[in-house]
Motif scaffolding. Structure first.
Motif, PDB file in Angstrom:
ATOM      1  N   UNK A  59       0.841  -1.188   0.000  1.00  0.00           N
ATOM      2  CA  UNK A  59       0.000   0.000   0.000  1.00  0.00           C
ATOM      3  C   UNK A  59       0.878   1.239   0.000  1.00  0.00           C
ATOM      4  N   UNK A  60       0.349   2.302  -0.559  1.00  0.00           N
ATOM      5  CA  UNK A  60       1.084   3.565  -0.547  1.00  0.00           C
ATOM      6  C   UNK A  60       1.262   4.008   0.898  1.00  0.00           C
ATOM      7  N   UNK A  61       2.488   4.458   1.202  1.00  0.00           N
ATOM      8  CA  UNK A  61       2.806   4.866   2.577  1.00  0.00           C
ATOM      9  C   UNK A  61       3.578   6.174   2.561  1.00  0.00           C
ATOM     10  N   UNK A  62       3.017   7.159   1.885  1.00  0.00           N
ATOM     11  CA  UNK A  62       3.660   8.463   1.833  1.00  0.00           C
ATOM     12  C   UNK A  62       4.473   8.667   0.573  1.00  0.00           C
ATOM     13  N   UNK A  63       5.126   9.812   0.532  1.00  0.00           N
ATOM     14  CA  UNK A  63       5.936  10.181  -0.629  1.00  0.00           C
ATOM     15  C   UNK A  63       7.256  10.741  -0.152  1.00  0.00           C
ATOM     16  N   UNK A  64       8.236  10.694  -1.056  1.00  0.00           N
ATOM     17  CA  UNK A  64       9.558  11.244  -0.775  1.00  0.00           C
ATOM     18  C   UNK A  64       9.910  12.174  -1.942  1.00  0.00           C
ATOM     19  N   UNK A  65      10.552  13.298  -1.636  1.00  0.00           N
ATOM     20  CA  UNK A  65      10.949  14.247  -2.677  1.00  0.00           C
ATOM     21  C   UNK A  65      12.231  13.741  -3.329  1.00  0.00           C
ATOM     22  N   UNK A  66      12.183  13.670  -4.665  1.00  0.00           N
ATOM     23  CA  UNK A  66      13.335  13.192  -5.435  1.00  0.00           C
ATOM     24  C   UNK A  66      13.570  14.154  -6.589  1.00  0.00           C
ATOM     25  N   UNK A  67      14.704  14.848  -6.561  1.00  0.00           N
ATOM     26  CA  UNK A  67      15.090  15.775  -7.640  1.00  0.00           C
ATOM     27  C   UNK A  67      13.946  16.672  -8.090  1.00  0.00           C
ATOM     28  N   UNK A  68      13.284  17.302  -7.153  1.00  0.00           N
ATOM     29  CA  UNK A  68      12.219  18.239  -7.489  1.00  0.00           C
ATOM     30  C   UNK A  68      10.871  17.585  -7.708  1.00  0.00           C
ATOM     31  N   UNK A  69      10.824  16.260  -7.808  1.00  0.00           N
ATOM     32  CA  UNK A  69       9.554  15.558  -7.976  1.00  0.00           C
ATOM     33  C   UNK A  69       9.245  14.756  -6.726  1.00  0.00           C
ATOM     34  N   UNK A  70       8.225  13.949  -6.825  1.00  0.00           N
ATOM     35  CA  UNK A  70       7.888  13.095  -5.692  1.00  0.00           C
ATOM     36  C   UNK A  70       7.823  11.641  -6.151  1.00  0.00           C
ATOM     37  N   UNK A  71       8.171  10.758  -5.254  1.00  0.00           N
ATOM     38  CA  UNK A  71       8.078   9.324  -5.523  1.00  0.00           C
ATOM     39  C   UNK A  71       7.259   8.697  -4.403  1.00  0.00           C
ATOM     40  N   UNK A  72       6.365   7.806  -4.773  1.00  0.00           N
ATOM     41  CA  UNK A  72       5.563   7.103  -3.767  1.00  0.00           C
ATOM     42  C   UNK A  72       6.439   6.110  -3.029  1.00  0.00           C
ATOM     43  N   UNK A  73       6.148   5.977  -1.763  1.00  0.00           N
ATOM     44  CA  UNK A  73       6.759   4.923  -0.952  1.00  0.00           C
ATOM     45  C   UNK A  73       5.684   3.876  -0.704  1.00  0.00           C
ATOM     46  N   UNK A  74       6.123   2.630  -0.652  1.00  0.00           N
ATOM     47  CA  UNK A  74       5.195   1.520  -0.443  1.00  0.00           C
ATOM     48  C   UNK A  74       5.602   0.715   0.780  1.00  0.00           C
ATOM     49  N   UNK A  75       4.597   0.107   1.406  1.00  0.00           N
ATOM     50  CA  UNK A  75       4.829  -0.748   2.568  1.00  0.00           C
ATOM     51  C   UNK A  75       3.972  -1.998   2.403  1.00  0.00           C
ATOM     52  N   UNK A  76       4.506  -3.123   2.835  1.00  0.00           N
ATOM     53  CA  UNK A  76       3.779  -4.389   2.764  1.00  0.00           C
ATOM     54  C   UNK A  76       2.784  -4.477   3.910  1.00  0.00           C
ATOM     55  N   UNK A  77       1.581  -4.877   3.587  1.00  0.00           N
ATOM     56  CA  UNK A  77       0.561  -5.121   4.593  1.00  0.00           C
ATOM     57  C   UNK A  77       0.451  -6.635   4.740  1.00  0.00           C
ATOM     58  N   UNK A  78       1.092  -7.230   5.762  1.00  0.00           N
ATOM     59  CA  UNK A  78       1.087  -8.688   5.903  1.00  0.00           C
ATOM     60  C   UNK A  78      -0.303  -9.309   5.943  1.00  0.00           C
ATOM     61  N   UNK A  79      -1.285  -8.603   6.464  1.00  0.00           N
ATOM     62  CA  UNK A  79      -2.642  -9.148   6.545  1.00  0.00           C
ATOM     63  C   UNK A  79      -3.261  -9.336   5.166  1.00  0.00           C
ATOM     64  N   UNK A  80      -2.735  -8.664   4.165  1.00  0.00           N
ATOM     65  CA  UNK A  80      -3.304  -8.748   2.815  1.00  0.00           C
ATOM     66  C   UNK A  80      -3.156 -10.135   2.210  1.00  0.00           C
ATOM     67  N   UNK A  81      -2.191 -10.905   2.651  1.00  0.00           N
ATOM     68  CA  UNK A  81      -1.959 -12.233   2.095  1.00  0.00           C
ATOM     69  C   UNK A  81      -3.108 -13.198   2.305  1.00  0.00           C
ATOM     70  N   UNK A  82      -3.908 -12.958   3.341  1.00  0.00           N
ATOM     71  CA  UNK A  82      -5.034 -13.850   3.602  1.00  0.00           C
ATOM     72  C   UNK A  82      -6.078 -13.814   2.488  1.00  0.00           C
ATOM     73  N   UNK A  83      -6.082 -12.740   1.719  1.00  0.00           N
ATOM     74  CA  UNK A  83      -7.062 -12.620   0.646  1.00  0.00           C
ATOM     75  C   UNK A  83      -6.650 -13.368  -0.612  1.00  0.00           C
ATOM     76  N   UNK A  84      -5.357 -13.616  -0.752  1.00  0.00           N
ATOM     77  CA  UNK A  84      -4.853 -14.216  -1.976  1.00  0.00           C
ATOM     78  C   UNK A  84      -5.241 -15.674  -2.124  1.00  0.00           C
ATOM     79  N   UNK A  85      -5.683 -16.018  -3.302  1.00  0.00           N
ATOM     80  CA  UNK A  85      -5.904 -17.412  -3.640  1.00  0.00           C
ATOM     81  C   UNK A  85      -6.947 -18.132  -2.819  1.00  0.00           C
ATOM     82  N   UNK A  86      -7.787 -17.401  -2.140  1.00  0.00           N
ATOM     83  CA  UNK A  86      -8.748 -18.080  -1.256  1.00  0.00           C
ATOM     84  C   UNK A  86      -9.756 -18.916  -2.035  1.00  0.00           C
ATOM     85  N   UNK A  87      -9.970 -18.591  -3.314  1.00  0.00           N
ATOM     86  CA  UNK A  87     -10.925 -19.356  -4.117  1.00  0.00           C
ATOM     87  C   UNK A  87     -10.237 -20.329  -5.065  1.00  0.00           C
TER      88      UNK A  87
END
Length: 177
Positions: A59-87
């Protein structure tokens, strides 16, 4: 079978994506930061981050300034794995692809094992009473939650770099083959 469920599982069937999820558990990274940490190109990491984000694993977890622009930062949400492949039914190729990627990642990590520090390992193909199986599965789930909850940013002074791979599943009652 739901094609979306197959695609969900296949998103994990790439060793770099597994490494990204591990990296993004300890702290959020931009694609450039993750690329440097993993020794990969930014374009390659960006592609795989997009796939993980689309699957809901990061999930997006903020932004960082890079050479005058911005870059998204991402973080893993461990709970999200429970949704994968359930069917996805057992034995489907997506599960086999995921097992292959986990095996490859385990070989990579094992090559970096610190043999001076104790570890643990178990391997079992056993028959358990249903209530014992449920108890073991719940405790394993709790261990996984602890690993993610207490993960520190990579390179934290005094921290132990740890590898953990746990795959628990019920098997068919009779061997086929």
């Amino acid at each position: 079978m739901d094609a979306a469920s197959m695609a969900d599982l296949r998103v994990l069937a790439h060793p770099l994506r597994l490494r990204l999820l591990s990296l993004l558990t300890g702290r959020a990274h931009s694609a450039a930061e993750a690329a440097r940490a993993l020794g990969q190109s930014q374009a390659n990491v960006s592609y795989h981050l997009r796939r993980l984000h689309k699957a809901g694993l990061v999930e997006a977890a903020g932004e960082v300034v890079v050479r005058g622009g911005t870059a998204k930062r991402y973080r893993h949400n461990p709970a999200s794995g429970e949704l994968l492949g359930r069917d996805v039914p057992p034995g489907v190729d997506a599960h086999l692809a995921l097992a292959g990627a986990l095996g490859e990642e385990l070989r990579r990590r094992t090559a970096q094992r610190d043999t001076a520090t104790p570890g643990d390992m178990t391997d079992a193909e056993v028959w358990l009473a249903p209530e014992v199986w449920e108890s073991v599965r719940e405790r394993a789930k709790g261990l996984g939650e602890d690993l993610h909850r207490f993960a520190l940013p990579p390179g934290t002074d005094g921290a132990v770099r740890v590898s953990a791979t746990m795959v628990l599943f019920a098997m068919k009652a009779e061997e086929e083959g």
